[in-house]
Scaffold this active site. Structure first.
Site, PDB file in Angstrom:
ATOM      1  N   ASP A  55      10.119  -2.861 -28.487  1.00  0.00           N
ATOM      2  CA  ASP A  55       8.871  -3.100 -27.726  1.00  0.00           C
ATOM      3  C   ASP A  55       7.848  -2.045 -28.089  1.00  0.00           C
ATOM      4  O   ASP A  55       8.175  -0.853 -28.121  1.00  0.00           O
ATOM      5  CB  ASP A  55       9.150  -2.958 -26.206  1.00  0.00           C
ATOM      6  CG  ASP A  55      10.061  -4.080 -25.698  1.00  0.00           C
ATOM      7  OD1 ASP A  55      10.076  -5.143 -26.361  1.00  0.00           O
ATOM      8  OD2 ASP A  55      10.761  -3.866 -24.694  1.00  0.00           O
ATOM      9  N   ASP A  61       3.397   4.466 -21.151  1.00  0.00           N
ATOM     10  CA  ASP A  61       4.862   4.371 -20.996  1.00  0.00           C
ATOM     11  C   ASP A  61       5.493   5.706 -21.364  1.00  0.00           C
ATOM     12  O   ASP A  61       6.348   6.247 -20.669  1.00  0.00           O
ATOM     13  CB  ASP A  61       5.434   3.331 -21.975  1.00  0.00           C
ATOM     14  CG  ASP A  61       5.219   1.902 -21.539  1.00  0.00           C
ATOM     15  OD1 ASP A  61       4.811   1.094 -22.390  1.00  0.00           O
ATOM     16  OD2 ASP A  61       5.451   1.602 -20.350  1.00  0.00           O
ATOM     17  N   GLU A  83      14.080   3.362 -19.599  1.00  0.00           N
ATOM     18  CA  GLU A  83      13.778   2.288 -20.551  1.00  0.00           C
ATOM     19  C   GLU A  83      13.234   2.858 -21.848  1.00  0.00           C
ATOM     20  O   GLU A  83      13.397   2.274 -22.911  1.00  0.00           O
ATOM     21  CB  GLU A  83      12.753   1.321 -19.957  1.00  0.00           C
ATOM     22  CG  GLU A  83      12.392   0.193 -20.930  1.00  0.00           C
ATOM     23  CD  GLU A  83      11.578  -0.923 -20.309  1.00  0.00           C
ATOM     24  OE1 GLU A  83      10.891  -0.671 -19.296  1.00  0.00           O
ATOM     25  OE2 GLU A  83      11.653  -2.054 -20.811  1.00  0.00           O
ATOM     26  N   GLU A  84      12.604   4.021 -21.767  1.00  0.00           N
ATOM     27  CA  GLU A  84      11.972   4.602 -22.971  1.00  0.00           C
ATOM     28  C   GLU A  84      12.900   5.501 -23.766  1.00  0.00           C
ATOM     29  O   GLU A  84      12.532   5.983 -24.830  1.00  0.00           O
ATOM     30  CB  GLU A  84      10.704   5.387 -22.565  1.00  0.00           C
ATOM     31  CG  GLU A  84       9.720   4.624 -21.698  1.00  0.00           C
ATOM     32  CD  GLU A  84       9.352   3.231 -22.238  1.00  0.00           C
ATOM     33  OE1 GLU A  84       9.146   2.321 -21.424  1.00  0.00           O
ATOM     34  OE2 GLU A  84       9.312   3.068 -23.477  1.00  0.00           O
ATOM     35  N   ASP A 102      12.817   3.142 -14.735  1.00  0.00           N
ATOM     36  CA  ASP A 102      11.858   2.414 -15.550  1.00  0.00           C
ATOM     37  C   ASP A 102      10.537   3.118 -15.267  1.00  0.00           C
ATOM     38  O   ASP A 102       9.927   2.895 -14.220  1.00  0.00           O
ATOM     39  CB  ASP A 102      11.806   0.933 -15.128  1.00  0.00           C
ATOM     40  CG  ASP A 102      10.891   0.128 -16.041  1.00  0.00           C
ATOM     41  OD1 ASP A 102      10.884  -1.116 -15.930  1.00  0.00           O
ATOM     42  OD2 ASP A 102      10.175   0.756 -16.861  1.00  0.00           O
ATOM     43  N   LEU A 104       7.446   3.054 -16.225  1.00  0.00           N
ATOM     44  CA  LEU A 104       6.219   2.303 -15.957  1.00  0.00           C
ATOM     45  C   LEU A 104       6.502   0.819 -16.162  1.00  0.00           C
ATOM     46  O   LEU A 104       6.296   0.254 -17.235  1.00  0.00           O
ATOM     47  CB  LEU A 104       5.080   2.779 -16.881  1.00  0.00           C
ATOM     48  CG  LEU A 104       3.677   2.518 -16.347  1.00  0.00           C
ATOM     49  CD1 LEU A 104       3.470   3.154 -14.977  1.00  0.00           C
ATOM     50  CD2 LEU A 104       2.630   3.079 -17.309  1.00  0.00           C
ATOM     51  N   ASP A 105       7.013   0.218 -15.081  1.00  0.00           N
ATOM     52  CA  ASP A 105       7.376  -1.206 -15.177  1.00  0.00           C
ATOM     53  C   ASP A 105       6.123  -2.068 -15.090  1.00  0.00           C
ATOM     54  O   ASP A 105       5.234  -1.803 -14.297  1.00  0.00           O
ATOM     55  CB  ASP A 105       8.322  -1.573 -14.034  1.00  0.00           C
ATOM     56  CG  ASP A 105       8.679  -3.053 -14.109  1.00  0.00           C
ATOM     57  OD1 ASP A 105       9.471  -3.419 -14.992  1.00  0.00           O
ATOM     58  OD2 ASP A 105       8.105  -3.843 -13.343  1.00  0.00           O
ATOM     59  N   GLU A 266      16.280  -1.842 -13.201  1.00  0.00           N
ATOM     60  CA  GLU A 266      15.442  -2.829 -12.496  1.00  0.00           C
ATOM     61  C   GLU A 266      16.289  -3.573 -11.451  1.00  0.00           C
ATOM     62  O   GLU A 266      16.061  -3.445 -10.251  1.00  0.00           O
ATOM     63  CB  GLU A 266      14.819  -3.817 -13.504  1.00  0.00           C
ATOM     64  CG  GLU A 266      13.724  -3.160 -14.361  1.00  0.00           C
ATOM     65  CD  GLU A 266      13.167  -4.072 -15.450  1.00  0.00           C
ATOM     66  OE1 GLU A 266      13.946  -4.770 -16.119  1.00  0.00           O
ATOM     67  OE2 GLU A 266      11.931  -4.084 -15.634  1.00  0.00           O
TER      68      GLU A 266
HETATM   69  P1  P6P Z   1       7.156 -12.432 -18.110  1.00  0.00           P
HETATM   70  C1  P6P Z   1       7.065  -6.720 -16.935  1.00  0.00           C
HETATM   71  O1  P6P Z   1       6.960  -6.665 -18.336  1.00  0.00           O
HETATM   72  C2  P6P Z   1       8.461  -7.217 -16.578  1.00  0.00           C
HETATM   73  O2  P6P Z   1       9.432  -6.386 -17.143  1.00  0.00           O
HETATM   74  C3  P6P Z   1       8.608  -7.289 -15.066  1.00  0.00           C
HETATM   75  O3  P6P Z   1       7.890  -6.294 -14.418  1.00  0.00           O
HETATM   76  C4  P6P Z   1       8.100  -8.678 -14.739  1.00  0.00           C
HETATM   77  O4  P6P Z   1       8.685  -9.237 -13.581  1.00  0.00           O
HETATM   78  C5  P6P Z   1       8.502  -9.480 -15.985  1.00  0.00           C
HETATM   79  O5  P6P Z   1       8.621  -8.551 -17.063  1.00  0.00           O
HETATM   80  C6  P6P Z   1       7.467 -10.516 -16.346  1.00  0.00           C
HETATM   81  O6  P6P Z   1       8.017 -11.281 -17.400  1.00  0.00           O
HETATM   82  O7  P6P Z   1       8.155 -13.135 -19.022  1.00  0.00           O
HETATM   83  O8  P6P Z   1       6.625 -13.331 -17.018  1.00  0.00           O
HETATM   84  O9  P6P Z   1       6.043 -11.707 -18.842  1.00  0.00           O
END
Ligand code: P6P
Length: 320
Positions: A55, A61, A83-84, A102, A104-105, A266
């Site tokens: 990614d 991030d 995650e990083e 995570d 910066l989710d 997560e």
């Molecule tokens: P999609 C954000 O990238 C994430 O990891 C979560 O925070 C979020 O629920 C999901 O992916 C969104 O996924 O496939 O809808 O872009």
């Protein structure tokens, strides 16, 4: 009541309290960088680097991960994973607690000013070597939480005595208590799923969503609404506030064979928070907190929210 006062009154583990306070200090710093648009981080651009999973890492991030790790080095934490980071980081001390985060989710939402957040899970090493301690099941978590960097900056936290919400008083840079006993409504008429992937869904998800969409004339006997922010912490924050069911199932795409979301930083923290607030979290077959962990970055299907609705989904999964 401030976070530090609440913890000293309700959580007797002083090391755990110190880790949570340092996480809140890191979150405060991260929120300021995100909001400070004239900083030298070009949040519109992307960095050249990719994380181990391929990614593209946005500058924030990386910066968020560095800020978190710095605060963990100054807390009673023996190991850090995120995650990083490809693997765990041994902080070379004899403390007992480990943190998985995570940093910066939802970072894909940075450019469009949608709420994003930091998710964390805290466990004891339980006398295990670090490489095994990071692979404990979610049921072993001592604490979990997430910060939401949105119109308000909030913290949803649990250390096993219910789920509690705090909000940031930006003038004092202190988190103050908002709700000391969150209870998610048992039933709901709102589902959250990325419906653009419906052609990839398994049968249980397809059947369940179809019945929701048929509304009061269909088998569920009531109309449903849909929300999808595309930011886990934003969707979760809504569910803690008014109930709902969130679904990120596995699907037929190879990369989503085990779902998109990660188990250790997560699904597991969300599952502990949800359980402590009277909700349920499943991978469709078993409780998330009972799922065996084989890798820090393992993916998992994640369905969570209002208990009666999640139980309905499990029924669809088990009675195809
Ligand atoms: P999609 C954000 O990238 C994430 O990891 C979560 O925070 C979020 O629920 C999901 O992916 C969104 O996924 O496939 O809808 O872009």
């Amino acid at each position: 009541m401030y976070l530090s006062e609440y913890l000293s009154k309700n959580c007797e583990d002083t090391s755990l309290n110190k880790v949570i306070i340092n996480l809140s200090i890191a979150a405060n710093k991260i929120s300021k960088v995100i909001r400070n648009l004239n900083n030298d981080i070009n949040i519109k651009g992307v960095s050249k680097t990719k994380n181990f999973d391929g990614d593209i890492q946005k500058p924030l991030d990386i910066l968020s991960d560095e800020m978190l790790m710095e605060l963990m080095r100054n807390a009673p934490v023996s190991g850090y994973a995120s995650e990083e980071q490809e693997g765990f980081v041994d902080l070379k001390n004899d403390h007992d607690l480990i943190v998985i985060a995570d940093p910066l989710d939802g970072s894909s939402n940075i450019d469009v000013n949608v709420s994003i957040g930091t998710i964390f899970s805290i466990m004891s090493q339980n006398n295990l070597p670090l490489e095994h301690a990071f692979l404990q099941k979610g049921s072993k978590q001592k604490a979990a939480g997430f910060f939401v960097y949105g119109p308000q900056i909030t913290l949803f936290l649990t250390f096993g005595k219910g789920t509690i919400a705090f909000g940031l008083d930006e003038n004092k840079s202190e988190f103050i208590l908002i709700n000391d006993k969150i209870k998610i409504p048992k039933s709901t008429s709102e589902f959250a799923i990325n419906a653009s992937y419906s052609r990839f869904w398994d049968k249980a998800t397809s059947n369940y969503i179809k019945d929701c969409q048929e509304g009061k004339d269909g088998p569920k006997g009531k109309d449903f609404g849909m929300r999808w922010v595309g930011s886990l912490v934003a969707d979760a924050s809504r569910i803690f506030n008014r109930g709902g069911i969130f679904l990120y199932p596995s699907d037929k795409r190879l990369k989503n064979k085990q779902g998109r979301l990660r188990l250790t930083y997560e699904a597991n923290p969300l599952a502990m928070l949800i359980k402590e607030a009277g909700g349920k979290a499943t991978n469709g077959i078993k409780d998330i907190l009972d799922v065996e962990v084989e890798d820090i970055h393992q993916r998992s299907p994640l369905i969570f929210g209002s208990s009666e609705e999640v139980e309905e989904f499990i029924y669809y999964s088990k009675n195809l």
